[in-house]
Scaffold this active site. Structure first.
Site, mmCIF file in Angstrom:
data_model
loop_
_atom_site.group_PDB
_atom_site.id
_atom_site.type_symbol
_atom_site.label_atom_id
_atom_site.label_comp_id
_atom_site.label_asym_id
_atom_site.label_seq_id
_atom_site.Cartn_x
_atom_site.Cartn_y
_atom_site.Cartn_z
ATOM 1 N N ASP A 50 -3.751 106.468 133.875
ATOM 2 C CA ASP A 50 -4.565 105.565 133.716
ATOM 3 C C ASP A 50 -4.713 104.487 132.104
ATOM 4 O O ASP A 50 -5.908 104.698 131.829
ATOM 5 C CB ASP A 50 -6.016 106.311 134.276
ATOM 6 C CG ASP A 50 -6.707 106.625 135.329
ATOM 7 O OD1 ASP A 50 -5.362 105.991 136.706
ATOM 8 O OD2 ASP A 50 -7.346 107.706 135.881
ATOM 9 N N LYS B 261 10.504 100.001 127.029
ATOM 10 C CA LYS B 261 11.499 100.513 126.141
ATOM 11 C C LYS B 261 12.238 99.614 126.277
ATOM 12 O O LYS B 261 12.994 98.822 126.342
ATOM 13 C CB LYS B 261 11.976 101.081 126.850
ATOM 14 C CG LYS B 261 12.648 102.476 126.696
ATOM 15 C CD LYS B 261 11.384 103.261 126.472
ATOM 16 C CE LYS B 261 11.475 104.695 125.526
ATOM 17 N NZ LYS B 261 9.911 105.780 126.139
HETATM 18 P P1 NAD Z 1 12.787 112.246 117.624
HETATM 19 O O1 NAD Z 1 13.682 111.840 116.739
HETATM 20 O O2 NAD Z 1 11.700 112.493 117.229
HETATM 21 O O3 NAD Z 1 13.175 113.878 117.737
HETATM 22 C C1 NAD Z 1 14.167 114.362 118.533
HETATM 23 C C2 NAD Z 1 14.853 115.434 117.610
HETATM 24 O O4 NAD Z 1 16.244 116.510 118.435
HETATM 25 C C3 NAD Z 1 15.658 115.130 116.656
HETATM 26 O O5 NAD Z 1 14.775 116.483 115.736
HETATM 27 C C4 NAD Z 1 17.101 115.572 116.752
HETATM 28 O O6 NAD Z 1 17.512 116.262 115.498
HETATM 29 C C5 NAD Z 1 16.375 116.429 118.237
HETATM 30 N N1 NAD Z 1 18.221 116.453 119.258
HETATM 31 C C6 NAD Z 1 19.259 115.902 119.196
HETATM 32 N N2 NAD Z 1 19.996 115.809 120.058
HETATM 33 C C7 NAD Z 1 19.519 117.665 119.936
HETATM 34 C C8 NAD Z 1 20.610 118.474 120.830
HETATM 35 N N3 NAD Z 1 21.380 118.227 121.744
HETATM 36 N N4 NAD Z 1 20.102 119.512 121.417
HETATM 37 C C9 NAD Z 1 18.665 119.857 119.651
HETATM 38 N N5 NAD Z 1 17.824 119.168 119.462
HETATM 39 C C10 NAD Z 1 18.553 117.552 119.524
HETATM 40 O O7 NAD Z 1 12.640 111.850 118.655
HETATM 41 P P2 NAD Z 1 11.668 112.548 119.779
HETATM 42 O O8 NAD Z 1 10.335 111.578 119.247
HETATM 43 O O9 NAD Z 1 10.758 113.774 119.872
HETATM 44 O O10 NAD Z 1 11.728 111.886 121.363
HETATM 45 C C11 NAD Z 1 11.858 113.151 121.822
HETATM 46 C C12 NAD Z 1 12.181 112.541 123.401
HETATM 47 O O11 NAD Z 1 10.513 112.748 124.498
HETATM 48 C C13 NAD Z 1 13.008 111.776 124.154
HETATM 49 O O12 NAD Z 1 13.574 111.584 125.432
HETATM 50 C C14 NAD Z 1 11.969 110.491 123.469
HETATM 51 O O13 NAD Z 1 11.771 109.624 124.877
HETATM 52 C C15 NAD Z 1 10.488 111.741 124.513
HETATM 53 N N6 NAD Z 1 8.926 110.015 123.942
HETATM 54 C C16 NAD Z 1 8.615 110.892 122.516
HETATM 55 C C17 NAD Z 1 7.694 109.880 122.730
HETATM 56 C C18 NAD Z 1 7.022 109.831 121.111
HETATM 57 O O14 NAD Z 1 5.798 109.751 121.394
HETATM 58 N N7 NAD Z 1 7.482 110.261 120.206
HETATM 59 C C19 NAD Z 1 6.417 109.910 123.876
HETATM 60 C C20 NAD Z 1 7.161 110.457 125.457
HETATM 61 C C21 NAD Z 1 7.962 110.927 125.021
#
Ligand code: NAD
Length: 471
Positions: A100, A107
């Site tokens: 909600d 994106k």
């Molecule tokens: P981020 O860049 O802060 O962190 C991602 C981490 O994953 C990094 O530390 C990177 O080194 C690590 N990484 C990359 N490839 C890897 C692998 N193969 N194995 C292990 N670690 C690996 O990104 P984030 O913001 O934490 O986003 C992560 C996921 O969460 C994405 O799918 C994003 O779409 C989703 N997401 C993020 C948010 C947000 O608020 N940041 C909100 C909703 C969803």
């Protein structure tokens, strides 16, 4: 075709179609809800620090404008493409509907490996990307509001708001053009950790469901659960931190460079400090085992697995080796549609991304509301509330003849500031969304992801039906 080759948007639509079978909306309306209404592809030049020029590829997808503004993060990633951006925009539409939050889904992405660019180059990329959006009316507090995602954070959001404010002279609500900003730049307290905190609430709600836990022979509660987290970025780090504080035991962690395991549990802060110092989680002292493969942790024997790095990390290839009994999807789309079916068939409880990581957009919504109101949450009422509480406590003392200590007075009369209000709003959102999911799950006898899609599609369809189709 194997599941790995199914494009991500098609995977999202597979989930959509599965849920749509339980709904009786007109097929044309369902097709419209499913469609990504626009994708803007841009190519712009970057002058690198050495003077050479490089062409940078970027996208902004708006999946649905049934509510405005649209909302969705911007990722900086080396492999990203139009299909992935459209899929992630679609997930945003359903996610916002589910919790909600009154936004359409969007994106953005820039195809860069951020580790290969200097800070000054990343700043030029971010500002030019913002300019390209501005030039096409694709950014603004009432239009489309980006946020951080994979590879971006508060620093990039600051550059975006500064660029937008420079271009949109006199726009009084300019701060609301992007969320996930530092608090000093119009951000809201609690946003940085909100997605991870939401993941924790999602896990807490799932494991508190005694019926669900009993069916799987699992003890209810987070306390003592053996947990694996993949990806220690914004989502993964904070999720791991809250889970550890809640009594979960981190028996394996994975980052880009590999996986580390400890039967007794890993101390998250010490692992992070080690990585900061050495650039790697590998070599962390006292581990039971370590591996240079970041996928190894996913296959550990555990109660709860939190994939929080990237999409499609659990596929046909490794699904048979996944031993977790509960998977909480911190990242977007970490399990392919076919692998998801196999896991469900084995009785694994999957808490879907749509719900699990909705904490980020929920608190982004609070930040946007704060920006439009031009005032910090709690500023008007905090002192008034504290004095009221103090008077009530004084009345109780007077009536009972008992005297509270100064500490008791301070504890009872304390009123919520911005952070407490934000966390309370986030908890309320995650708890009530889970209750809705469980009701649909029970009524329809479906998995949680299908319940989430049924709920979200129903809400978007309602918006279309009530407002009609233009013209
Ligand atoms: P981020 O860049 O802060 O962190 C991602 C981490 O994953 C990094 O530390 C990177 O080194 C690590 N990484 C990359 N490839 C890897 C692998 N193969 N194995 C292990 N670690 C690996 O990104 P984030 O913001 O934490 O986003 C992560 C996921 O969460 C994405 O799918 C994003 O779409 C989703 N997401 C993020 C948010 C947000 O608020 N940041 C909100 C909703 C969803």
């Amino acid at each position: 075709m194997s599941a790995e080759h199914i494009p991500m948007f098609a995977q999202v639509n597979k989930y959509f179609d599965k849920a749509a079978r339980y709904l009786d909306h007109p097929p044309g309306l369902l097709s419209q809800i499913k469609a990504c209404i626009s994708v803007y592809r841009m190519q712009f030049p970057l002058k690198r620090d050495d003077g050479t020029i490089e062409v940078i590829n970027g996208w902004r997808a708006q999946h649905s404008v049934h509510r405005l503004p649209t909302k969705g993060g911007i990722r900086f990633a080396p492999e990203v493409d139009e299909d992935e951006v459209s899929a992630l925009a679609a997930l945003m539409t359903y996610k916002c509907a589910l919790v909600d939050v009154p936004f359409g889904g969007a994106k953005g992405a820039v195809r860069v490996d951020r580790t290969k660019y200097s800070d000054a180059e990343l700043e030029r990329i971010t500002r030019r990307y913002t300019y390209e959006l501005f030039a096409k009316n694709l950014i603004g507090p009432g239009m489309d509001v980006p946020a951080p995602d994979y590879g971006t954070g508060a620093r990039e959001m600051s550059w975006i708001v500064d660029t937008f404010s420079t271009l949109a002279k006199g726009e009084i609500d300019a701060l609301g053009c992007v969320t996930g900003k530092p608090v000093t730049q119009g951000g809201v307290r609690g946003r940085a950790e909100s997605t991870g905190r939401g993941v924790y609430f999602a896990l807490r709600e799932a494991v508190c469901d005694t019926e669900d836990m009993k069916a799987r022979g699992i003890q209810p509660g987070i306390e003592g659960k053996r947990v694996v987290v993949q990806g220690l970025g914004n989502v993964g780090y904070h999720a791991a931190n809250f889970i550890q504080q809640g009594g979960g035991i981190l028996i394996a962690l994975a980052e880009r460079e590999g996986s580390i395991f400890s039967d007794k549990g890993l101390d998250l802060e010490k692992v992070m400090a080690h990585r900061k110092e050495t650039g790697s989680i590998l070599g962390f002292p006292g581990v039971t085992r370590s591996s240079p493969k970041n996928g190894d942790a996913l296959e550990a024997e555990c109660d709860v697995l939190v994939p929080a790095a990237l999409e499609s990390v659990i596929t046909d290839e490794n699904v048979d080796r996944i031993k977790a009994r509960i998977i909480v999807e911190g990242a977007n789309g970490p399990i392919t549609a076919d692998a998801s079916e196999k896991l469900l068939g084995r009785g694994v409880l999957i808490v879907p991304d749509l719900y699990t990581n909705a904490g980020g957009v929920t608190v982004s919504y609070f930040e946007w509301v704060k920006n439009l109101s031009h005032m910090r949450f709690g500023r008007m009422e905090k002192r008034f509330q504290e004095r009221t509480n103090e008077r009530i406590l004084g009345g109780v003392e007077h009536l009972t003849g008992l005297k509270c200590t100064r500490e008791e007075h301070e504890r009872v009369s304390a009123a919520a500031g911005e952070e407490e209000l934000v966390n309370s709003g986030l908890e309320e959102t995650m708890v009530s969304a889970y209750a809705e999911l469980r009701t649909i799950q029970k009524q329809r006898n479906v998995d949680l992801r299908t319940a989430a899609f049924i709920n979200a599609i129903g809400k978007v369809a309602m918006a279309y039906q009530e407002r009609g189709i233009f013209p």
